[in-house]
Enzyme design. Structure first.
Site, PDB file in Angstrom:
ATOM      1  N   ASP A  16      -2.326   0.824   0.178  1.00  0.00           N
ATOM      2  CA  ASP A  16      -2.543   2.015   1.001  1.00  0.00           C
ATOM      3  C   ASP A  16      -3.491   1.718   2.156  1.00  0.00           C
ATOM      4  O   ASP A  16      -4.408   0.908   2.013  1.00  0.00           O
ATOM      5  CB  ASP A  16      -3.114   3.126   0.102  1.00  0.00           C
ATOM      6  CG  ASP A  16      -3.084   4.482   0.782  1.00  0.00           C
ATOM      7  OD1 ASP A  16      -2.330   4.646   1.766  1.00  0.00           O
ATOM      8  OD2 ASP A  16      -3.818   5.386   0.338  1.00  0.00           O
ATOM      9  N   GLY A  17      -3.267   2.382   3.272  1.00  0.00           N
ATOM     10  CA  GLY A  17      -4.239   2.340   4.371  1.00  0.00           C
ATOM     11  C   GLY A  17      -3.820   1.534   5.589  1.00  0.00           C
ATOM     12  O   GLY A  17      -4.637   1.304   6.484  1.00  0.00           O
ATOM     13  N   TRP A  21      -5.945   1.619   9.093  1.00  0.00           N
ATOM     14  CA  TRP A  21      -6.455   0.331   9.587  1.00  0.00           C
ATOM     15  C   TRP A  21      -6.096   0.171  11.062  1.00  0.00           C
ATOM     16  O   TRP A  21      -6.918  -0.219  11.880  1.00  0.00           O
ATOM     17  CB  TRP A  21      -5.833  -0.803   8.764  1.00  0.00           C
ATOM     18  CG  TRP A  21      -6.275  -2.188   9.113  1.00  0.00           C
ATOM     19  CD1 TRP A  21      -7.323  -2.878   8.562  1.00  0.00           C
ATOM     20  CD2 TRP A  21      -5.678  -3.062  10.093  1.00  0.00           C
ATOM     21  NE1 TRP A  21      -7.415  -4.131   9.136  1.00  0.00           N
ATOM     22  CE2 TRP A  21      -6.412  -4.265  10.081  1.00  0.00           C
ATOM     23  CE3 TRP A  21      -4.596  -2.944  10.973  1.00  0.00           C
ATOM     24  CZ2 TRP A  21      -6.111  -5.349  10.899  1.00  0.00           C
ATOM     25  CZ3 TRP A  21      -4.290  -4.018  11.807  1.00  0.00           C
ATOM     26  CH2 TRP A  21      -5.040  -5.205  11.762  1.00  0.00           C
ATOM     27  N   HIS A  33       1.143  -2.178   9.413  1.00  0.00           N
ATOM     28  CA  HIS A  33       2.111  -2.637   8.417  1.00  0.00           C
ATOM     29  C   HIS A  33       2.296  -4.150   8.518  1.00  0.00           C
ATOM     30  O   HIS A  33       2.404  -4.846   7.514  1.00  0.00           O
ATOM     31  CB  HIS A  33       3.453  -1.921   8.602  1.00  0.00           C
ATOM     32  CG  HIS A  33       3.371  -0.437   8.361  1.00  0.00           C
ATOM     33  ND1 HIS A  33       2.730   0.103   7.261  1.00  0.00           N
ATOM     34  CD2 HIS A  33       3.850   0.623   9.066  1.00  0.00           C
ATOM     35  CE1 HIS A  33       2.817   1.421   7.316  1.00  0.00           C
ATOM     36  NE2 HIS A  33       3.469   1.766   8.393  1.00  0.00           N
ATOM     37  N   SER A  61       7.866   4.209  -0.824  1.00  0.00           N
ATOM     38  CA  SER A  61       8.083   5.254  -1.833  1.00  0.00           C
ATOM     39  C   SER A  61       9.248   6.149  -1.419  1.00  0.00           C
ATOM     40  O   SER A  61       9.646   6.165  -0.243  1.00  0.00           O
ATOM     41  CB  SER A  61       6.819   6.113  -1.981  1.00  0.00           C
ATOM     42  OG  SER A  61       6.682   6.964  -0.866  1.00  0.00           O
ATOM     43  N   ASN A  64       8.345   8.173   1.414  1.00  0.00           N
ATOM     44  CA  ASN A  64       8.199   7.526   2.726  1.00  0.00           C
ATOM     45  C   ASN A  64       9.402   7.758   3.645  1.00  0.00           C
ATOM     46  O   ASN A  64       9.298   7.591   4.863  1.00  0.00           O
ATOM     47  CB  ASN A  64       7.970   6.009   2.584  1.00  0.00           C
ATOM     48  CG  ASN A  64       6.577   5.638   2.113  1.00  0.00           C
ATOM     49  OD1 ASN A  64       6.358   4.587   1.527  1.00  0.00           O
ATOM     50  ND2 ASN A  64       5.603   6.510   2.359  1.00  0.00           N
ATOM     51  N   ARG A 184      -5.416   0.231  -6.386  1.00  0.00           N
ATOM     52  CA  ARG A 184      -5.049   1.019  -5.196  1.00  0.00           C
ATOM     53  C   ARG A 184      -6.098   0.780  -4.125  1.00  0.00           C
ATOM     54  O   ARG A 184      -7.303   0.844  -4.409  1.00  0.00           O
ATOM     55  CB  ARG A 184      -4.949   2.517  -5.505  1.00  0.00           C
ATOM     56  CG  ARG A 184      -4.560   3.305  -4.257  1.00  0.00           C
ATOM     57  CD  ARG A 184      -4.226   4.748  -4.505  1.00  0.00           C
ATOM     58  NE  ARG A 184      -3.720   5.326  -3.256  1.00  0.00           N
ATOM     59  CZ  ARG A 184      -2.803   6.261  -3.168  1.00  0.00           C
ATOM     60  NH1 ARG A 184      -2.268   6.775  -4.257  1.00  0.00           N
ATOM     61  NH2 ARG A 184      -2.407   6.730  -2.008  1.00  0.00           N
ATOM     62  N   ARG A 190      -5.375   8.434  -6.298  1.00  0.00           N
ATOM     63  CA  ARG A 190      -4.116   9.099  -6.671  1.00  0.00           C
ATOM     64  C   ARG A 190      -3.117   8.066  -7.151  1.00  0.00           C
ATOM     65  O   ARG A 190      -3.187   6.899  -6.776  1.00  0.00           O
ATOM     66  CB  ARG A 190      -3.510   9.793  -5.440  1.00  0.00           C
ATOM     67  CG  ARG A 190      -4.137  11.086  -5.047  1.00  0.00           C
ATOM     68  CD  ARG A 190      -3.275  11.799  -3.999  1.00  0.00           C
ATOM     69  NE  ARG A 190      -3.077  10.973  -2.820  1.00  0.00           N
ATOM     70  CZ  ARG A 190      -3.949  10.873  -1.836  1.00  0.00           C
ATOM     71  NH1 ARG A 190      -5.080  11.538  -1.871  1.00  0.00           N
ATOM     72  NH2 ARG A 190      -3.693  10.096  -0.800  1.00  0.00           N
TER      73      ARG A 190
END
Ligand code: FPP
Length: 236
Positions: A16-17, A21, A33, A61, A64, A184, A190
């Site tokens: 995640d992130g 970033w 990505h 996901s 997504n 995570r 989450r």
């Protein structure tokens, strides 16, 4: 009671992130990505070095798909490129590729690439890389329930025969041991519809860094934290 191995047999990661970033640096999300794909390469090396048997990455996901079409197609292109470049490395590293999720929703080109690499690496034994693509755990569980219900109606199985083991054998992760460690990144606490059944006993480690900043040392630290904890599976 399952063992508590020194090194987790199976590590699952919610990466995640990437977007944050990139935002912090004033870059387009795609750059995040791209940098995230580099972290994937590093983490794979670290897992092979440690002797981890399974690494599952939440790469896309089922939710997504709701992102802007440009981001979805950029992610698919990135995935294609990653798979294309990785195919040779997987041979060199003796890594088997598996994919879970609603793969029929992926572009035909991506699906073909995955099928080709899965077939080509099927005999590799150093580690299994499981990519969760168009994956949603509730969908996976509902599909398993639906096939069991059909089998029961058809008289192939009796409801009383359905136990944890039978149920798990209908999930897409059938044959894969449950994750021992779930990581995570980006500090969010989450699960986001990831391996809900499979993480029942996993240790959860939340890392504050964004995924593109996650390096081998961070993976080693997460494993150290895992080793430090005493897992009791609800028993005293
Ligand atoms: C989460 O960041 C990450 C994703 C939705 C995709 C994960 C993809 C990669 C790490 C790159 C490619 C993967 C492979 C296997 C080559 P986010 O976009 O949700 O970040 P945000 O929460 O900061 O917006």
């Amino acid at each position: 009671m399952p063992d508590y191995p020194e090194i987790p047999r199976h590590i699952a990661i919610i990466m995640d992130g990437n977007g944050r970033w990139a935002k912090e640096r004033g870059l387009p999300r795609l750059q995040g990505h791209r940098a995230g794909a580099e972290s994937v390469r590093e983490v794979m090396e670290a897992c092979i070095e440690l002797g981890v048997e399974y690494l599952t990455l939440y790469a896309f996901s089922s939710e997504n798909w709701n992102r802007p079409a440009t981001e979805v197609s950029a992610l698919m292109n990135l995935l294609d490129r990653f798979l294309d470049e990785k195919a040779k490395d997987l041979d060199r590293q003796n890594v088997r590729l598996l994919a879970i999720g609603q793969l029929d929703r992926l572009p035909a080109k991506t699906r073909a690439l995955i099928e080709r690499i899965q077939a080509r690496t099927a005999g590799h034994t150093a580690m299994t890389l499981v990519l969760a693509l168009s994956y949603g755990s509730r969908e996976e569980i509902v599909t398993a329930a639906r096939t069991l219900a059909s089998d029961a109606v058809a008289g192939k199985i009796s409801p009383s025969q359905i136990d944890n083991e039978v149920f798990a054998s209908r999930l897409q992760t059938a044959g894969i041991p449950d994750p021992d460690l779930l990581v995570r990144t980006s500090g969010e606490m989450r699960i986001s519809n990831f391996l809900l059944w499979q993480i029942s006993y996993a240790e959860i480690v939340i890392v504050k860094k964004f995924w593109p900043d996650f390096r081998q040392g961070d993976l080693f630290e997460a494993v150290t934290e895992y080793k430090r904890r005493h897992r009791r599976f609800g028993a005293l």
